[in-house]
Motif scaffolding. Structure first.
Motif, PDB file in Angstrom:
ATOM      1  N   ALA A 185       0.832  -1.203   0.000  1.00  9.99           N
ATOM      2  CA  ALA A 185       0.000   0.000   0.000  1.00  9.99           C
ATOM      3  C   ALA A 185       0.871   1.259   0.000  1.00  9.99           C
ATOM      4  O   ALA A 185       1.876   1.335   0.706  1.00  9.99           O
ATOM      5  N   ILE A 186       0.476   2.228  -0.798  1.00  9.35           N
ATOM      6  CA  ILE A 186       1.137   3.539  -0.779  1.00  9.35           C
ATOM      7  C   ILE A 186       0.673   4.273   0.471  1.00  9.35           C
ATOM      8  O   ILE A 186      -0.520   4.297   0.785  1.00  9.35           O
ATOM      9  N   HIS A 187       1.624   4.870   1.192  1.00 13.07           N
ATOM     10  CA  HIS A 187       1.242   5.501   2.457  1.00 13.07           C
ATOM     11  C   HIS A 187       2.109   6.716   2.754  1.00 13.07           C
ATOM     12  O   HIS A 187       3.240   6.837   2.285  1.00 13.07           O
ATOM     13  N   THR A 188       1.548   7.600   3.533  1.00 10.03           N
ATOM     14  CA  THR A 188       2.278   8.711   4.115  1.00 10.03           C
ATOM     15  C   THR A 188       1.555   9.080   5.404  1.00 10.03           C
ATOM     16  O   THR A 188       0.361   8.787   5.564  1.00 10.03           O
ATOM     17  N   THR A 189       2.278   9.674   6.328  1.00  7.06           N
ATOM     18  CA  THR A 189       1.700  10.055   7.612  1.00  7.06           C
ATOM     19  C   THR A 189       1.978  11.527   7.866  1.00  7.06           C
ATOM     20  O   THR A 189       3.096  11.993   7.651  1.00  7.06           O
ATOM     21  N   ARG A 190       0.955  12.239   8.306  1.00 12.10           N
ATOM     22  CA  ARG A 190       1.124  13.677   8.552  1.00 12.10           C
ATOM     23  C   ARG A 190       0.750  14.014   9.983  1.00 12.10           C
ATOM     24  O   ARG A 190      -0.299  13.612  10.487  1.00 12.10           O
ATOM     25  N   ALA A 191       1.656  14.720  10.652  1.00  8.32           N
ATOM     26  CA  ALA A 191       1.368  15.245  11.979  1.00  8.32           C
ATOM     27  C   ALA A 191       0.310  16.338  11.864  1.00  8.32           C
ATOM     28  O   ALA A 191       0.336  17.144  10.926  1.00  8.32           O
ATOM     29  N   VAL A 192      -0.614  16.372  12.811  1.00 11.75           N
ATOM     30  CA  VAL A 192      -1.693  17.367  12.747  1.00 11.75           C
ATOM     31  C   VAL A 192      -1.889  18.127  14.057  1.00 11.75           C
ATOM     32  O   VAL A 192      -2.672  19.080  14.101  1.00 11.75           O
ATOM     33  N   ASP A 193      -1.193  17.741  15.112  1.00 10.68           N
ATOM     34  CA  ASP A 193      -1.354  18.426  16.394  1.00 10.68           C
ATOM     35  C   ASP A 193      -0.570  19.746  16.375  1.00 10.68           C
ATOM     36  O   ASP A 193       0.532  19.805  15.825  1.00 10.68           O
ATOM     37  N   PRO A 194      -1.107  20.817  16.982  1.00 13.43           N
ATOM     38  CA  PRO A 194      -0.377  22.091  16.996  1.00 13.43           C
ATOM     39  C   PRO A 194       0.855  22.072  17.894  1.00 13.43           C
ATOM     40  O   PRO A 194       1.728  22.944  17.773  1.00 13.43           O
ATOM     41  N   GLY A 195       0.953  21.086  18.790  1.00 18.07           N
ATOM     42  CA  GLY A 195       2.104  20.989  19.681  1.00 18.07           C
ATOM     43  C   GLY A 195       3.156  20.046  19.135  1.00 18.07           C
ATOM     44  O   GLY A 195       3.390  19.962  17.926  1.00 18.07           O
ATOM     45  N   THR A 196       3.783  19.282  20.028  1.00 17.79           N
ATOM     46  CA  THR A 196       4.829  18.340  19.632  1.00 17.79           C
ATOM     47  C   THR A 196       4.211  17.053  19.118  1.00 17.79           C
ATOM     48  O   THR A 196       3.279  16.509  19.716  1.00 17.79           O
ATOM     49  N   ASN A 197       4.750  16.551  18.010  1.00 19.42           N
ATOM     50  CA  ASN A 197       4.309  15.295  17.421  1.00 19.42           C
ATOM     51  C   ASN A 197       5.505  14.344  17.359  1.00 19.42           C
ATOM     52  O   ASN A 197       6.523  14.661  16.732  1.00 19.42           O
ATOM     53  N   GLN A 198       5.382  13.204  18.029  1.00 15.23           N
ATOM     54  CA  GLN A 198       6.478  12.240  18.078  1.00 15.23           C
ATOM     55  C   GLN A 198       6.008  10.885  17.567  1.00 15.23           C
ATOM     56  O   GLN A 198       5.101  10.270  18.123  1.00 15.23           O
ATOM     57  N   LEU A 199       6.655  10.429  16.499  1.00 17.64           N
ATOM     58  CA  LEU A 199       6.333   9.143  15.883  1.00 17.64           C
ATOM     59  C   LEU A 199       7.576   8.261  15.938  1.00 17.64           C
ATOM     60  O   LEU A 199       8.700   8.747  15.816  1.00 17.64           O
ATOM     61  N   VAL A 200       7.354   6.972  16.125  1.00 17.32           N
ATOM     62  CA  VAL A 200       8.424   5.980  16.086  1.00 17.32           C
ATOM     63  C   VAL A 200       8.041   4.943  15.042  1.00 17.32           C
ATOM     64  O   VAL A 200       6.979   4.313  15.147  1.00 17.32           O
ATOM     65  N   ASP A 201       8.888   4.762  14.029  1.00 14.42           N
ATOM     66  CA  ASP A 201       8.640   3.742  13.013  1.00 14.42           C
ATOM     67  C   ASP A 201       9.391   2.475  13.382  1.00 14.42           C
ATOM     68  O   ASP A 201      10.564   2.514  13.765  1.00 14.42           O
ATOM     69  N   ILE A 202       8.711   1.337  13.227  1.00 11.93           N
ATOM     70  CA  ILE A 202       9.214   0.054  13.694  1.00 11.93           C
ATOM     71  C   ILE A 202       9.128  -0.960  12.558  1.00 11.93           C
ATOM     72  O   ILE A 202       8.097  -1.050  11.874  1.00 11.93           O
ATOM     73  N   PHE A 203      10.216  -1.714  12.372  1.00 16.07           N
ATOM     74  CA  PHE A 203      10.267  -2.735  11.328  1.00 16.07           C
ATOM     75  C   PHE A 203      10.800  -4.028  11.937  1.00 16.07           C
ATOM     76  O   PHE A 203      11.716  -4.013  12.755  1.00 16.07           O
ATOM     77  N   CYS A 204      10.222  -5.158  11.528  1.00 13.83           N
ATOM     78  CA  CYS A 204      10.571  -6.449  12.106  1.00 13.83           C
ATOM     79  C   CYS A 204      10.549  -7.497  11.002  1.00 13.83           C
ATOM     80  O   CYS A 204       9.465  -7.856  10.544  1.00 13.83           O
ATOM     81  N   PRO A 205      11.720  -7.958  10.541  1.00 14.53           N
ATOM     82  CA  PRO A 205      13.084  -7.662  10.975  1.00 14.53           C
ATOM     83  C   PRO A 205      13.555  -6.299  10.457  1.00 14.53           C
ATOM     84  O   PRO A 205      12.778  -5.572   9.821  1.00 14.53           O
ATOM     85  N   PRO A 206      14.845  -5.937  10.699  1.00 20.16           N
ATOM     86  CA  PRO A 206      15.353  -4.647  10.220  1.00 20.16           C
ATOM     87  C   PRO A 206      15.299  -4.518   8.697  1.00 20.16           C
ATOM     88  O   PRO A 206      15.198  -5.507   7.973  1.00 20.16           O
ATOM     89  N   ARG A 207      15.387  -3.256   8.245  1.00 21.46           N
ATOM     90  CA  ARG A 207      15.380  -2.946   6.820  1.00 21.46           C
ATOM     91  C   ARG A 207      16.800  -2.933   6.257  1.00 21.46           C
ATOM     92  O   ARG A 207      17.708  -2.331   6.834  1.00 21.46           O
ATOM     93  N   ILE A 208      16.952  -3.562   5.101  1.00 25.74           N
ATOM     94  CA  ILE A 208      18.253  -3.555   4.412  1.00 25.74           C
ATOM     95  C   ILE A 208      18.580  -2.168   3.883  1.00 25.74           C
ATOM     96  O   ILE A 208      19.707  -1.677   4.025  1.00 25.74           O
ATOM     97  N   ASP A 209      17.604  -1.498   3.238  1.00 27.87           N
ATOM     98  CA  ASP A 209      17.920  -0.235   2.565  1.00 27.87           C
ATOM     99  C   ASP A 209      18.384   0.836   3.551  1.00 27.87           C
ATOM    100  O   ASP A 209      19.369   1.547   3.297  1.00 27.87           O
ATOM    101  N   PHE A 210      17.724   0.951   4.696  1.00 34.41           N
ATOM    102  CA  PHE A 210      18.177   1.911   5.701  1.00 34.41           C
ATOM    103  C   PHE A 210      19.553   1.518   6.245  1.00 34.41           C
ATOM    104  O   PHE A 210      20.396   2.369   6.531  1.00 34.41           O
ATOM    105  N   SER A 211      19.772   0.213   6.395  1.00 31.22           N
ATOM    106  CA  SER A 211      21.049  -0.252   6.935  1.00 31.22           C
ATOM    107  C   SER A 211      22.211   0.010   5.979  1.00 31.22           C
ATOM    108  O   SER A 211      23.353   0.148   6.418  1.00 31.22           O
ATOM    109  N   GLU A 212      21.924   0.081   4.709  1.00 33.60           N
ATOM    110  CA  GLU A 212      22.984   0.312   3.727  1.00 33.60           C
ATOM    111  C   GLU A 212      23.404   1.779   3.640  1.00 33.60           C
ATOM    112  O   GLU A 212      24.430   2.090   3.030  1.00 33.60           O
TER     113      GLU A 212
END
Length: 305
Positions: free
Chosen positions: A261-288
């Motif tokens: 699925a094509i996806h994107t995420t947008r913060a919408v709160d006027p204050g602080t927005n904290q997101l943590v992305d999690i992958f299981c197992p790790p990603r090859i492309d980020f690791s490279e």
């Protein structure tokens, strides 16, 4: 053509080689768990704990009481302890190790017997693979995975860490760096990207719609609020088509985004927005990407890279 805005560090990722993954012909729905509006799966002397899962992973979100202890006996593989709040402290034990850690840290706990104690209570996030079948059964969305979701290969752990398994704790206090995406850490089972916090709503002219061929993404919201925009491909078979999602999720919550699925995420709160992305197992492309995984020297990549 890149699907990322040029200001997004992921726009520098190498173009993916022609995929060997067969085109998808069926699609799973996204999963959403809004812990703030649902009853916890556990309420006891340790506090309140919510469980939700993806294909390969389990997220346990806890509002812990002072003195709460969470033990694992014969744990099959590494798991993650995330302390988002700097004021939270924890006492960890595993095998012959005993250590005290501060908050604003991510810790990888070894297989076997271990425990996590929060002397003063606080917010605790733990991440397990679904090899922890006792925890998988507690998940609010367990029924969604009674049949494995399509387009995801069987889970394979990454190589053991250099020097063997032990308690490994890393501070999240890394300043943002030009060209680096978030603050990424990996172990044998997980990759955790503690994305740089954002003040106020995201600029909707600089979104990052993209897709993954064969793995889920879990987006854990710890502060603020987000809208997850998700679009599934069309195939010749109209029976597989799905409507777009535009799901508002406050804090705390998770969204599990299925491939492809094509996806994107947008913060919408006027204050602080904290997101943590999690992958299981790790990603090859980020690791490279050199310098992206902040503890890469501790955990080798598959194939001896």
């Amino acid at each position: 053509m890149s699907m990322y805005d040029t200001s997004d560090p992921r726009s520098a990722l190498n173009a993916a080689p022609k995929s060997s993954v067969k085109p998808a012909t069926e699609f799973a729905a996204a999963e959403y768990a809004r812990f703030y509006e649902a009853a916890p799966q556990e309420t006891d002397k340790n506090g309140k704990t919510w469980y939700a899962r993806g294909q390969n992973f389990i997220i346990a979100y806890t509002e812990a009481a002072p003195g709460a202890t969470f033990s694992r006996k014969g744990q099959a593989d590494e798991y993650v302890v995330l302390l988002h709040d700097a004021a939270t402290t924890a006492e960890l034990s595993a095998a012959k190790e005993n250590t005290r850690i501060n908050g604003y840290t991510v810790t990888f706990m070894p297989p076997g017997d271990s425990s996590v104690t929060l002397p003063n209570g606080g917010r605790l996030v733990r991440m397990f693979t679904t090899r922890s079948t006792d925890l998988a059964a507690k998940c609010s969305n367990a029924k969604s995975y009674e049949k494995p979701h399509p387009n995801i290969p069987p889970f394979q752990a990454w190589p053991e860490p250099k020097g063997g398994y032990k308690i490994r704790t890393y501070s999240l206090d890394y300043p943002a760096e030009e060209g680096r995406f978030g603050r990424i850490f990996r172990c044998t089972t997980f990759m955790v990207n503690y994305i740089d916090p954002k003040k106020g709503p995201r600029d909707v002219t600089k979104l990052s719609p993209h897709y993954h061929d064969d793995f889920e993404q879990c987006s854990l919201a710890l502060e603020g609020a987000f809208i997850h925009d998700i679009r599934w491909p069309w195939t010749p078979n109209m029976h597989t088509w799905r409507n777009d999602d535009h799901e508002l999720c406050g804090t705390p919550s998770i969204a599990v985004i299925p491939p492809p699925a094509i996806h994107t995420t947008r913060a919408v709160d006027p204050g602080t927005n904290q997101l943590v992305d999690i992958f299981c197992p790790p990603r090859i492309d980020f690791s490279e990407k050199r310098g992206w995984v902040l503890n890469a020297s501790d955990y080798p990549m598959p194939g001896g890279h």
